[in-house]
Design a protein around this motif. Sequence first.
Motif, PDB file in Angstrom:
ATOM      1  N   MET A 340      50.844  59.913  20.086  1.00  8.10           N
ATOM      2  CA  MET A 340      50.072  58.931  20.835  1.00  8.10           C
ATOM      3  C   MET A 340      48.917  59.588  21.589  1.00  8.10           C
ATOM      4  SD  MET A 340      49.743  57.867  24.281  1.00  8.10           S
ATOM      5  CE  MET A 340      51.313  58.243  25.065  1.00  8.10           C
ATOM      6  N   LEU A 341      49.195  60.709  22.240  1.00 11.20           N
ATOM      7  CA  LEU A 341      48.170  61.380  23.035  1.00 11.20           C
ATOM      8  C   LEU A 341      47.060  61.961  22.161  1.00 11.20           C
ATOM      9  CD1 LEU A 341      50.569  63.087  25.572  1.00 11.20           C
ATOM     10  CD2 LEU A 341      48.893  61.311  26.118  1.00 11.20           C
ATOM     11  N   LEU A 342      47.413  62.509  21.008  1.00  8.40           N
ATOM     12  CA  LEU A 342      46.390  63.006  20.081  1.00  8.40           C
ATOM     13  C   LEU A 342      45.499  61.874  19.619  1.00  8.40           C
ATOM     14  CD1 LEU A 342      48.460  65.510  17.885  1.00  8.40           C
ATOM     15  CD2 LEU A 342      46.679  66.090  19.544  1.00  8.40           C
ATOM     16  N   ALA A 343      46.089  60.693  19.376  1.00  9.93           N
ATOM     17  CA  ALA A 343      45.293  59.535  18.953  1.00  9.93           C
ATOM     18  C   ALA A 343      44.313  59.103  20.036  1.00  9.93           C
ATOM     19  CB  ALA A 343      46.218  58.379  18.586  1.00  9.93           C
ATOM     20  N   LEU A 344      44.639  59.401  21.289  1.00  8.91           N
ATOM     21  CA  LEU A 344      43.750  59.070  22.407  1.00  8.91           C
ATOM     22  C   LEU A 344      42.727  60.172  22.681  1.00  8.91           C
ATOM     23  CD1 LEU A 344      46.344  57.526  24.889  1.00  8.91           C
ATOM     24  CD2 LEU A 344      44.636  56.298  23.523  1.00  8.91           C
ATOM     25  N   GLY A 345      42.740  61.214  21.849  1.00  7.54           N
ATOM     26  CA  GLY A 345      41.765  62.287  22.007  1.00  7.54           C
ATOM     27  C   GLY A 345      42.141  63.351  23.006  1.00  7.54           C
ATOM     28  N   LYS A 346      43.414  63.412  23.389  1.00  7.96           N
ATOM     29  CA  LYS A 346      43.852  64.432  24.346  1.00  7.96           C
ATOM     30  C   LYS A 346      44.222  65.728  23.634  1.00  7.96           C
ATOM     31  CE  LYS A 346      43.900  61.009  27.339  1.00  7.96           C
ATOM     32  NZ  LYS A 346      42.808  60.812  28.332  1.00  7.96           N
ATOM     33  N   GLN A 347      44.092  66.834  24.334  1.00  8.35           N
ATOM     34  CA  GLN A 347      44.637  68.104  23.869  1.00  8.35           C
ATOM     35  C   GLN A 347      46.096  68.181  24.319  1.00  8.35           C
ATOM     36  OE1 GLN A 347      42.130  71.160  25.481  1.00  8.35           O
ATOM     37  NE2 GLN A 347      40.536  70.873  23.954  1.00  8.35           N
TER      38      GLN A 347
END
Length: 408
Positions: A340-347
């Motif tokens: 989920m976090l990768l999909a939001l552009g987070k490292q």
Amino acid sequence: MDSGYQQANVIILPSHLANDFEAFCRCNPAPLPLLHRSQSGETSCLPLAKHTDIRTDISQYCVYEEGQLVKTVSSLQSYTSQGRIAWPDMVCFYLGCSFGFEGRLKTAGVPVRNVEQGRNVSMYRTAVPCIPAGVFSCPLVATMRPVPAAMLDAAVKVTNLNPLAHGAPVHIGEPALLGIQDLSRPDYGERVEMQPGDVTVFWACGVTAIEAILSSKPSLAFSHSPGCMFLTDSPDSSPVTKPNPELTPLCFLVSHNPLFYSLASQRAVARIRQLEIIIGEDPGQRGIRALSVQDELLCSCLALSHSSSVAITTGFPTHYMHSPPDETDGPPGAIAMATMLLALGKQVTMVTDRRAVEMNQAIIDEAVKTGVLKTAIPLVTFEDHGPDSALHFLCHHGDPNRPRLADL
């Protein structure tokens, strides 16, 4: 300053730059809410005020040549005199101004410190870039008004209803998070003194347009001098955006150190609080309600929304003597959050204890292989060898000002 009438920032540019600047305003409506664009050479502004002449209606103008401020003048009439061809080729832009909401703040009982102190509002060049358009690209400029912590919700609600005066704050809390290192040295305006219990509140500022002039370097341009605004015929009490209760923003404390508040609409808050109730259901009577803290999920969501990188901790094997150690729902839950976090552009970085490294690495590899994870994520381990070990793990050489992960 509060005049009882809506005020406007003014930018005057050569006509060949007008379309680019209008696009720049449309891309950055918070600092540059466009009220009106004139025709080339036009001196009046009937949509905003009658019987006006933009060449003389502002008490002080700034004159820029090749992107440099060369002088301030009390009139631009010399640029329209015989033999000068500057004015017929110039286009005026009238932009909303935050002074337009100061009267509303006072009506709501929110003190306006710069008015109380008889000073121009403090304005700061931030490290936040505006969205570029054409030749225009510059950092955001923000005004700062100290607001008592107990009145933050009132200040947010009042200003949110006036998007043509920059709307709700863009930041509440630690100035360094905007790249502002010294509040005592504003880039424009004057220093405004904080009172006990005040929190620094920042609104987008139309002086951003002056930064755009400085960076684009037009051969000739004019602006109002910061604090010397164009006065319209519309009173501050003119109708603004019709309030939608569901979209009314509320202010929440996310972090004490650094001090940081964030905003969420009433509708979003209600939905997240409903999720908290569902999460707190305990059909097995395990006592998990004792672990629930109201709005902890909401504050976590707000913190994640602002973060650029996130560390996910997992591990705590149930049978650590097994090889690999057994685990329940920790690793798959961690992978789900990472996805989920990768999909939001987070490292994303995953942290586990040494005994679970091999197992978690195998899970990450399999998740990448099967497409559950779009990319591999770092897996790091931490062991407690002393009272400062966590600090050294999270920060370079144990220096809290040099975190290894931007956001945790």
